[in-house]
Design a protein around this motif. Sequence first.
Motif, mmCIF file in Angstrom:
data_model
loop_
_atom_site.group_PDB
_atom_site.id
_atom_site.type_symbol
_atom_site.label_atom_id
_atom_site.label_comp_id
_atom_site.label_asym_id
_atom_site.label_seq_id
_atom_site.Cartn_x
_atom_site.Cartn_y
_atom_site.Cartn_z
ATOM 1 N N ALA A 1 0.697 -1.100 0.018
ATOM 2 C CA ALA A 1 -0.031 0.105 -0.059
ATOM 3 C C ALA A 1 0.817 1.419 -0.041
ATOM 4 C CB ALA A 1 -0.861 -0.188 1.079
ATOM 5 N N CYS B 1 -5.297 3.559 -1.181
ATOM 6 C CA CYS B 1 -5.864 2.353 -0.834
ATOM 7 C C CYS B 1 -5.600 1.983 0.559
ATOM 8 C CB CYS B 1 -5.874 1.030 -1.633
ATOM 9 S SG CYS B 1 -4.196 0.307 -1.687
ATOM 10 N N GLN B 2 -6.295 0.922 1.242
ATOM 11 C CA GLN B 2 -6.195 0.538 2.318
ATOM 12 C C GLN B 2 -5.549 -0.823 2.319
ATOM 13 O OE1 GLN B 2 -6.929 2.761 5.065
ATOM 14 N NE2 GLN B 2 -7.572 4.081 3.376
ATOM 15 N N ASP B 3 -4.619 -1.029 3.334
ATOM 16 C CA ASP B 3 -4.073 -2.432 3.352
ATOM 17 C C ASP B 3 -5.110 -3.595 3.175
ATOM 18 O OD1 ASP B 3 -2.011 -0.689 4.284
ATOM 19 O OD2 ASP B 3 -1.856 -1.866 6.273
ATOM 20 N N ILE C 1 -5.667 -4.920 -5.995
ATOM 21 C CA ILE C 1 -6.429 -4.032 -5.189
ATOM 22 C C ILE C 1 -7.745 -4.207 -5.640
ATOM 23 C CG2 ILE C 1 -6.537 -1.624 -4.473
ATOM 24 C CD1 ILE C 1 -3.716 -1.236 -5.246
#
Length: 477
Positions: free
Chosen positions: A168, A179-181, A332
């Motif tokens: 990330a 983006c988030q983990d 992702i």
Amino acid sequence: MELHVVINGRKDLAGQLYQQLRGAIESGRLAAGTQLPPSRLLAEQLGISRKTISDTYAQLTYENFLTGVIGKGTYVNARPAQIQRKQSHTELASAEVIERWRTLPMFLQHPTLQGSLRYDFIGGATSKGQFPHDDWRRCVAHAMRQMAASKGFYSVPEGLPALRHAIAGHIAFSRGINCQDEDIVVCNGAQQALDLISRVLISPGSRVAMEDPGYPPARLLFGSHGAQVVGVPVDAEGIVVEQIPEGTRLIYVTPSHQFPLGMSMSQARREALLARAYELGAIIIEDDYDSEFRYEGRPTDSLHNLDQRGIVAYIGTFSKTLLPELRLGYAILPPAILEAVIRAKKLTDQHASTLPQWALAKFIAEGCLLKHIRRCHAIYAQRRERILARMATDLSPWLDAVPASAGFHMAVLCKVPIDLPLVIELAKKVEVGLYSIDIFYDQQPVKSGLYFGFGAIETLDIDIALDRLRDILQQVA
């Protein structure tokens, strides 16, 4: 480790043991030179007398199946294995399905070490000499310590938290992707990411649209899931959105560096593609396979960044930036398909190997990946410039390079009619590996040209190889 022998009941123990050992030797299951257990140990294992074991060994030695070496033990003699006829696939109930897989084309295979050419313009490969072995070795040692401290359970299918966090951060820095983990799933290369997304979106008869020319393994993969794959033409701005048909539920594109022609998708075309996908209710797979290597022009926003509706699945790989053998990539994923893909991942292989995951997380976190990319960028830029210079001078009567601002391959189109299969064959004889772009076309008219990968060929070898290509073209064109 115990020798696999099965004794049933208490009758004819010597006969049972004799038949099993002889059968194992004749079939090749016990290979020549294999040491058999001492009679005492085998007797304890099987629960029969030591004399029965000794007598059986003696009989097999007399028949030249075994050899006893004083002070060392009993060994299997070399004998030609008796190969039994196995059932042909054509005799099975699943013969039609098996045949379809047996005849599936094998595109973009890398040669073995023994079969490689001296000057090879193969794509998708990097120079192993550029790989930071010392840094990687240190990160692998760290990974071993992490594994030693773990409880030895299976890991999570979406990937180690440390690696997801590192990815990330890396793509936020290098591609501006926010983006988030939790949005990331670690995969065994980008190819598995494609497979997992296909599993949760495609059923037999589903329509998938992709660029034509395009990436053959993706086309074959979608087809293996029963999809009807539609090849959509590309122009100077990328995929021709107006020709994406009704009923499409999945769209596969390479917008940063179109594979194989190399152009970047324009901003207007990206916005049109997102609008068309939303209209169709389709998911877009954005394959950003070598976007780290940009040589000119301003960086473009990814489709993922432009997506306001959660319809883009962004996939990347470390096979291109590090080594193909590493087999680590990521996806992702939009919320609509994230949980389904994680469950598909768990079902197919549980999770990617944690050893390289720990190592890669450390490698990224310490800045080794960015340092490696910067070093490779300078090297690939030199190679690209050298090929472009030759295409603009002594190779210009025959070939014309397609403008490409990123990646480590380029396509060149033929200006005049050329017998490319003959050129490729003649090039092999002088140790030059060339590849036609015709294999990337499916339904659209084929353009005659060559595909030059410059990740694996050394910079000083490029002029030597292109000199030989020029000499061949002078002979045949």
